[in-house]
Design a protein around this motif. Structure first.
Motif, PDB file in Angstrom:
ATOM      1  N   TRP A 158       1.798   8.712   5.512  1.00  0.00           N
ATOM      2  CA  TRP A 158       1.031   8.151   6.207  1.00  0.00           C
ATOM      3  C   TRP A 158       1.211   6.770   6.796  1.00  0.00           C
ATOM      4  O   TRP A 158       1.584   5.392   7.437  1.00  0.00           O
ATOM      5  N   LYS A 159       0.846   6.285   5.022  1.00  0.00           N
ATOM      6  CA  LYS A 159       1.116   4.827   5.183  1.00  0.00           C
ATOM      7  C   LYS A 159       2.620   4.465   5.721  1.00  0.00           C
ATOM      8  O   LYS A 159       3.334   3.068   6.117  1.00  0.00           O
ATOM      9  N   THR A 181      -5.806   5.630   7.363  1.00  0.00           N
ATOM     10  CA  THR A 181      -6.484   6.947   6.504  1.00  0.00           C
ATOM     11  C   THR A 181      -7.069   7.858   7.068  1.00  0.00           C
ATOM     12  O   THR A 181      -6.580   8.947   6.576  1.00  0.00           O
ATOM     13  N   VAL A 182      -7.761   8.522   8.276  1.00  0.00           N
ATOM     14  CA  VAL A 182      -7.892   9.189   8.626  1.00  0.00           C
ATOM     15  C   VAL A 182      -6.941   9.876   9.651  1.00  0.00           C
ATOM     16  O   VAL A 182      -7.227  11.564  10.217  1.00  0.00           O
ATOM     17  N   ASN A 183      -5.773   9.235  10.309  1.00  0.00           N
ATOM     18  CA  ASN A 183      -5.117   9.845  10.948  1.00  0.00           C
ATOM     19  C   ASN A 183      -5.229  10.524  12.437  1.00  0.00           C
ATOM     20  O   ASN A 183      -3.711  10.929  12.892  1.00  0.00           O
ATOM     21  N   LEU A 185      -5.102   0.384  10.246  1.00  0.00           N
ATOM     22  CA  LEU A 185      -6.269   1.458   9.446  1.00  0.00           C
ATOM     23  C   LEU A 185      -6.710   2.994  10.096  1.00  0.00           C
ATOM     24  O   LEU A 185      -6.980   4.264   8.687  1.00  0.00           O
ATOM     25  N   GLU A 234      -1.217  12.547   3.841  1.00  0.00           N
ATOM     26  CA  GLU A 234      -1.681  11.120   3.603  1.00  0.00           C
ATOM     27  C   GLU A 234      -1.133  10.253   2.633  1.00  0.00           C
ATOM     28  O   GLU A 234      -1.799   8.645   3.339  1.00  0.00           O
ATOM     29  N   THR A 255       0.838   3.908  -2.922  1.00  0.00           N
ATOM     30  CA  THR A 255       0.362   5.164  -3.057  1.00  0.00           C
ATOM     31  C   THR A 255       1.618   6.161  -3.128  1.00  0.00           C
ATOM     32  O   THR A 255       1.744   7.515  -4.060  1.00  0.00           O
ATOM     33  N   TRP A 276       1.103  -1.319  -0.091  1.00  0.00           N
ATOM     34  CA  TRP A 276      -0.364   0.232  -0.224  1.00  0.00           C
ATOM     35  C   TRP A 276       0.542   1.323  -0.034  1.00  0.00           C
ATOM     36  O   TRP A 276       0.428   2.209  -0.738  1.00  0.00           O
TER      37      TRP A 276
END
Length: 144
Positions: free
Chosen positions: A60-61, A112-114, A108, A57, A27, A23
């Protein structure tokens, strides 16, 4: 009692880490292309240096992948020790599944929203499950 049952959560967290890795690159590479970053010309640096140029975002991954290389190393060590020592079943397996499930939820949230407060709450619960596993290993190997 199945003393190797704890290996299921170990394999699951390892696979989850690789899912986050895929992932991350799925991204990050397109974001680097959009930012006109030529990886072939990059010298030195770290993934952290991309925090300055890639959208949060996307990063974040990468941050979550790094987190999966930190505390879970303790989980892998203690879970494998419990399995080898014949203590990898019952409550220890349940605690291991709780740890893995909570780490997946943590991932997750982060990718996503962090929301930091949500992440912290889930991380704290996971850490308590890991602490219990460590105490059980200590009791089984040192105090036994």
């Amino acid at each position: 009692m199945e003393t190797n049952a704890i290996l299921g959560p170990v394999a699951t967290l390892a696979l989850w880490s690789m899912i986050i890795w895929v992932w991350m690159y799925a991204t990050r590479i397109p974001a680097m292309q959009r930012a006109k970053i030529d990886a072939a010309k990059m010298v030195g640096g770290t993934g952290k240096s991309l925090d300055e140029v890639l959208p949060p975002e996307v990063q974040w991954k990468a941050h979550n992948y790094n987190h999966l290389m930190e505390q879970p190393t303790i989980f892998y060590a203690v879970a494998l020790a419990l399995a080898v020592g014949g203590m990898g079943g019952g409550l220890n397996t349940q605690l291991a599944w709780a740890y893995v499930g909570l780490r997946i939820v943590h991932s997750l949230i982060q990718v996503t929203v962090n929301r930091v407060l949500w992440r912290f709450a889930v991380f704290a619960l996971a850490s308590l499950a890991l602490l219990a596993l460590c105490v059980h290993a200590f009791m089984g190997f040192v105090l036994h």
